[in-house]
Design a protein around this motif. Structure first.
Motif, PDB file in Angstrom:
ATOM      1  N   MET A 184       0.763  -1.265  -0.086  1.00 37.46           N
ATOM      2  CA  MET A 184      -0.011  -0.104  -0.186  1.00 37.46           C
ATOM      3  C   MET A 184       0.807   1.421  -0.051  1.00 37.46           C
ATOM      4  N   ASP A 185       2.032   1.258   0.706  1.00 32.02           N
ATOM      5  CA  ASP A 185       2.972   2.376   0.802  1.00 32.02           C
ATOM      6  C   ASP A 185       4.046   2.231  -0.445  1.00 32.02           C
ATOM      7  N   ARG A 186       4.075   1.539  -1.169  1.00 37.40           N
ATOM      8  CA  ARG A 186       4.824   1.313  -2.212  1.00 37.40           C
ATOM      9  C   ARG A 186       6.278   1.188  -1.629  1.00 37.40           C
ATOM     10  N   LYS A 187       6.550   0.358  -0.762  1.00 39.43           N
ATOM     11  CA  LYS A 187       7.972   0.217  -0.041  1.00 39.43           C
ATOM     12  C   LYS A 187       8.273  -1.222  -0.365  1.00 39.43           C
ATOM     13  N   MET A 188       9.164  -1.406  -1.356  1.00 33.13           N
ATOM     14  CA  MET A 188       9.851  -2.599  -1.628  1.00 33.13           C
ATOM     15  C   MET A 188      10.352  -3.398  -0.474  1.00 33.13           C
ATOM     16  N   ASN A 189      11.192  -2.698   0.338  1.00 31.00           N
ATOM     17  CA  ASN A 189      11.756  -3.294   1.582  1.00 31.00           C
ATOM     18  C   ASN A 189      10.747  -4.064   2.464  1.00 31.00           C
ATOM     19  N   TYR A 190       9.512  -3.467   2.763  1.00 26.83           N
ATOM     20  CA  TYR A 190       8.554  -4.076   3.576  1.00 26.83           C
ATOM     21  C   TYR A 190       7.986  -4.976   2.958  1.00 26.83           C
ATOM     22  N   THR A 191       7.932  -5.024   1.599  1.00 24.02           N
ATOM     23  CA  THR A 191       7.185  -6.064   1.004  1.00 24.02           C
ATOM     24  C   THR A 191       8.143  -7.561   0.734  1.00 24.02           C
ATOM     25  N   LEU A 192       9.626  -7.254   0.401  1.00 24.79           N
ATOM     26  CA  LEU A 192      10.119  -8.338   0.595  1.00 24.79           C
ATOM     27  C   LEU A 192      10.451  -9.054   1.874  1.00 24.79           C
ATOM     28  N   ILE A 193      10.663  -8.051   2.910  1.00 26.97           N
ATOM     29  CA  ILE A 193      10.885  -8.687   4.449  1.00 26.97           C
ATOM     30  C   ILE A 193       9.261  -9.378   4.833  1.00 26.97           C
ATOM     31  N   GLY A 194       8.346  -8.741   4.435  1.00 30.85           N
ATOM     32  CA  GLY A 194       6.977  -9.541   4.708  1.00 30.85           C
ATOM     33  C   GLY A 194       6.897 -10.927   3.817  1.00 30.85           C
ATOM     34  N   MET A 195       7.389 -11.182   2.739  1.00 25.17           N
ATOM     35  CA  MET A 195       7.468 -12.270   1.955  1.00 25.17           C
ATOM     36  C   MET A 195       8.332 -13.116   2.513  1.00 25.17           C
TER      37      MET A 195
END
Length: 63
Positions: free
Chosen positions: A33-44
């Motif tokens: 939602m915030d378009r932050k790739m770091n958070y997305t990758l850590i979440g995955m």
């Protein structure tokens, strides 16, 4: 000795994976939602770790 094995197996099979998966989903949603790739990758990574880690840790705990 057997109580320690039961507690360890319960911890690594039923307590830690849901916590990791929940945090992973929160980071995934926040990152997308915030378009932050770091958070997305850590979440995955956390979500997949929640599914795979019990299979790696439990054989060592159960012996």
């Amino acid at each position: 000795m057997s109580e320690t094995v039961i507690l360890g197996s319960l911890l690594y099979s039923h307590i830690i994976p849901p916590i990791l998966a929940f945090i992973g989903v929160l980071l995934l949603c926040s990152g997308i939602m915030d378009r932050k790739m770091n958070y997305t990758l850590i979440g995955m990574a956390l979500f997949f770790a929640a599914g795979i880690l019990p299979f790696l840790i439990l054989p060592a705990v159960l012996g």
